[in-house]
Design an enzyme around this catalytic site. Structure first.
Site, PDB file in Angstrom:
ATOM      1  CE1 TYR A 148      -3.847  -2.253   4.993  1.00 54.66           C
ATOM      2  CE2 TYR A 148      -3.132  -0.048   4.364  1.00 54.66           C
ATOM      3  CZ  TYR A 148      -3.666  -1.284   4.024  1.00 54.66           C
ATOM      4  OH  TYR A 148      -4.012  -1.530   2.726  1.00 54.66           O
ATOM      5  CB  SER A 157      -0.882   0.024   1.245  1.00 58.01           C
ATOM      6  OG  SER A 157      -1.502   1.286   1.384  1.00 58.01           O
TER       7      SER A 157
HETATM    8  P1  NAD Z   1     -11.263  -6.392   1.015  1.00 61.81           P
HETATM    9  O1  NAD Z   1     -11.518  -6.180   2.468  1.00 61.81           O
HETATM   10  O2  NAD Z   1     -12.361  -6.139   0.052  1.00 61.81           O
HETATM   11  O3  NAD Z   1     -10.684  -7.844   0.745  1.00 61.81           O
HETATM   12  C1  NAD Z   1      -9.710  -8.419   1.564  1.00 61.81           C
HETATM   13  C2  NAD Z   1      -9.839  -9.914   1.472  1.00 61.81           C
HETATM   14  O4  NAD Z   1      -8.881 -10.523   2.336  1.00 61.81           O
HETATM   15  C3  NAD Z   1     -11.216 -10.426   1.908  1.00 61.81           C
HETATM   16  O5  NAD Z   1     -11.703 -11.317   0.945  1.00 61.81           O
HETATM   17  C4  NAD Z   1     -10.926 -11.138   3.214  1.00 61.81           C
HETATM   18  O6  NAD Z   1     -11.778 -12.225   3.478  1.00 61.81           O
HETATM   19  C5  NAD Z   1      -9.508 -11.606   2.991  1.00 61.81           C
HETATM   20  N1  NAD Z   1      -8.862 -11.939   4.257  1.00 61.81           N
HETATM   21  C6  NAD Z   1      -8.733 -11.148   5.355  1.00 61.81           C
HETATM   22  N2  NAD Z   1      -8.134 -11.837   6.350  1.00 61.81           N
HETATM   23  C7  NAD Z   1      -7.879 -13.085   5.873  1.00 61.81           C
HETATM   24  C8  NAD Z   1      -7.304 -14.249   6.423  1.00 61.81           C
HETATM   25  N3  NAD Z   1      -6.844 -14.275   7.677  1.00 61.81           N
HETATM   26  N4  NAD Z   1      -7.206 -15.356   5.643  1.00 61.81           N
HETATM   27  C9  NAD Z   1      -7.672 -15.357   4.377  1.00 61.81           C
HETATM   28  N5  NAD Z   1      -8.230 -14.270   3.800  1.00 61.81           N
HETATM   29  C10 NAD Z   1      -8.343 -13.153   4.545  1.00 61.81           C
HETATM   30  O7  NAD Z   1     -10.004  -5.463   0.712  1.00 61.81           O
HETATM   31  P2  NAD Z   1      -9.350  -4.985  -0.675  1.00 61.81           P
HETATM   32  O8  NAD Z   1      -9.559  -3.531  -0.766  1.00 61.81           O
HETATM   33  O9  NAD Z   1      -9.744  -5.852  -1.790  1.00 61.81           O
HETATM   34  O10 NAD Z   1      -7.806  -5.197  -0.311  1.00 61.81           O
HETATM   35  C11 NAD Z   1      -7.001  -6.219  -0.874  1.00 61.81           C
HETATM   36  C12 NAD Z   1      -5.545  -5.896  -0.574  1.00 61.81           C
HETATM   37  O11 NAD Z   1      -5.219  -4.631  -1.132  1.00 61.81           O
HETATM   38  C13 NAD Z   1      -5.233  -5.799   0.918  1.00 61.81           C
HETATM   39  O12 NAD Z   1      -3.953  -6.323   1.178  1.00 61.81           O
HETATM   40  C14 NAD Z   1      -5.237  -4.310   1.159  1.00 61.81           C
HETATM   41  O13 NAD Z   1      -4.453  -3.955   2.273  1.00 61.81           O
HETATM   42  C15 NAD Z   1      -4.646  -3.809  -0.137  1.00 61.81           C
HETATM   43  N6  NAD Z   1      -4.934  -2.410  -0.437  1.00 61.81           N
HETATM   44  C16 NAD Z   1      -6.219  -1.968  -0.586  1.00 61.81           C
HETATM   45  C17 NAD Z   1      -6.442  -0.628  -0.877  1.00 61.81           C
HETATM   46  C18 NAD Z   1      -7.821  -0.070  -1.061  1.00 61.81           C
HETATM   47  O14 NAD Z   1      -7.953   1.151  -1.206  1.00 61.81           O
HETATM   48  N7  NAD Z   1      -8.872  -0.867  -1.091  1.00 61.81           N
HETATM   49  C19 NAD Z   1      -5.365   0.251  -0.973  1.00 61.81           C
HETATM   50  C20 NAD Z   1      -4.073  -0.226  -0.820  1.00 61.81           C
HETATM   51  C21 NAD Z   1      -3.873  -1.570  -0.555  1.00 61.81           C
END
Ligand code: NAD
Length: 248
Positions: free
Chosen positions: A156, A143
């Site tokens: 985070y 991120s």
């Molecule tokens: P989201 O919450 O929609 O999806 C995250 C997924 O991870 C979910 O399906 C959840 O069930 C799964 N998960 C969480 N804990 C888990 C575990 N212990 N075992 C197995 N699965 C698990 O979030 P997203 O926005 O799709 O984020 C995906 C990735 O991108 C993450 O690493 C997040 O930090 C990163 N990210 C997101 C953003 C954003 O703006 N959405 C920005 C930067 C980075």
């Protein structure tokens, strides 16, 4: 013919959001995909169905990847179902935001375990297979918060910064076997993770993004698919920022 025809990928946390988009993109390029989910089996099944409809193969696998045995089972399922593993995408992540002064130890540990330790578990299990094959692509989802910090996200940002260190160290360990390890650092992406941010904060965030919008999950998936492709074989230990210009 897709550029990833016959290859096998595991995408952690791929029942929704960015992970879902990554699974669909890899599937569309011919990759056979293991869809990992934590709780929502129905959503994972739906992603698998979409991959199959696009002409590739997919299976779903439940695993809490914070638990090393379950991470191992997830990687094993790629071998059991598809005979190997070429691509690992460490995507699963959570946020538990709050100012550091008031943050509980539990919220620190949960975020570090889910965003950082889980990647260690999955990489450890995956590299055994990739080392034997002398080929592999590992892509970690970091991120921008891990690069520039973010008030209210000390847990985070620390976990995501840790992933950068993990990426570079592992890239050095595995380079001699043609296994690349890179990190994609998204800015703000339109998913359930950002949907819970207050409207007022979102307006402030948007005002700071040169491209003036959030990313769509598919735009992160395109960058991941590139780094996961055979053609990206001379790129390792890198951070690819996909953030609409917010961190430049
Ligand atoms: P989201 O919450 O929609 O999806 C995250 C997924 O991870 C979910 O399906 C959840 O069930 C799964 N998960 C969480 N804990 C888990 C575990 N212990 N075992 C197995 N699965 C698990 O979030 P997203 O926005 O799709 O984020 C995906 C990735 O991108 C993450 O690493 C997040 O930090 C990163 N990210 C997101 C953003 C954003 O703006 N959405 C920005 C930067 C980075």
């Amino acid at each position: 013919m897709g550029e990833l025809d016959g290859q096998v990928a595991v995408v952690t946390g791929s029942s929704r959001g960015i992970g879902r988009a990554i699974a669909l993109e890899l599937g569309a390029r011919g990759c056979r995909v293991v869809i990992n989910y934590h709780h929502n089996e129905a959503a994972a099944q739906e992603v698998a169905t979409l991959v199959r409809e696009a002409g590739s193969e997919a299976v779903t696998q439940a695993a809490d990847i914070c638990v090393s045995e379950q991470a191992q089972q997830l990687i094993d399922s790629a071998v059991t179902n598809f005979g190997g593993l070429d691509i690992l995408v460490n995507n699963a992540g959570i946020t538990r935001d709050g100012l550091s002064m008031r943050m509980s130890e539990e919220d620190w540990d949960a975020v570090l375990d889910t965003n950082l330790k889980s990647a260690f578990h999955c990489c450890k299990a995956a590299q055994r297979i990739m080392l034997r094959k002398r080929y592999g692509r590992i892509v970690n989802i970091g991120s921008v918060a891990g690069l520039v910090g973010n008030a209210g996200q000390i847990n985070y940002a620390s976990a995501k910064a840790g992933l950068v260190g993990l990426t570079k160290s592992l890239a050095r360990e595995l380079a001699s076997r043609s296994i690349t390890v890179n990190l994609v650092a998204p800015g703000y992406v339109s998913t359930e993770m950002t949907a819970k941010l207050p409207q007022e904060l979102m307006q402030k965030i948007l005002a700071n993004i040169p491209l003036q919008r959030l990313a769509q999950p598919e735009e992160i998936a395109m960058a991941v698919a590139f780094l996961a492709s055979p053609g990206a074989g001379y790129i390792t230990g890198q951070v690819l920022t996909v953030d609409g210009g917010i961190s430049m």
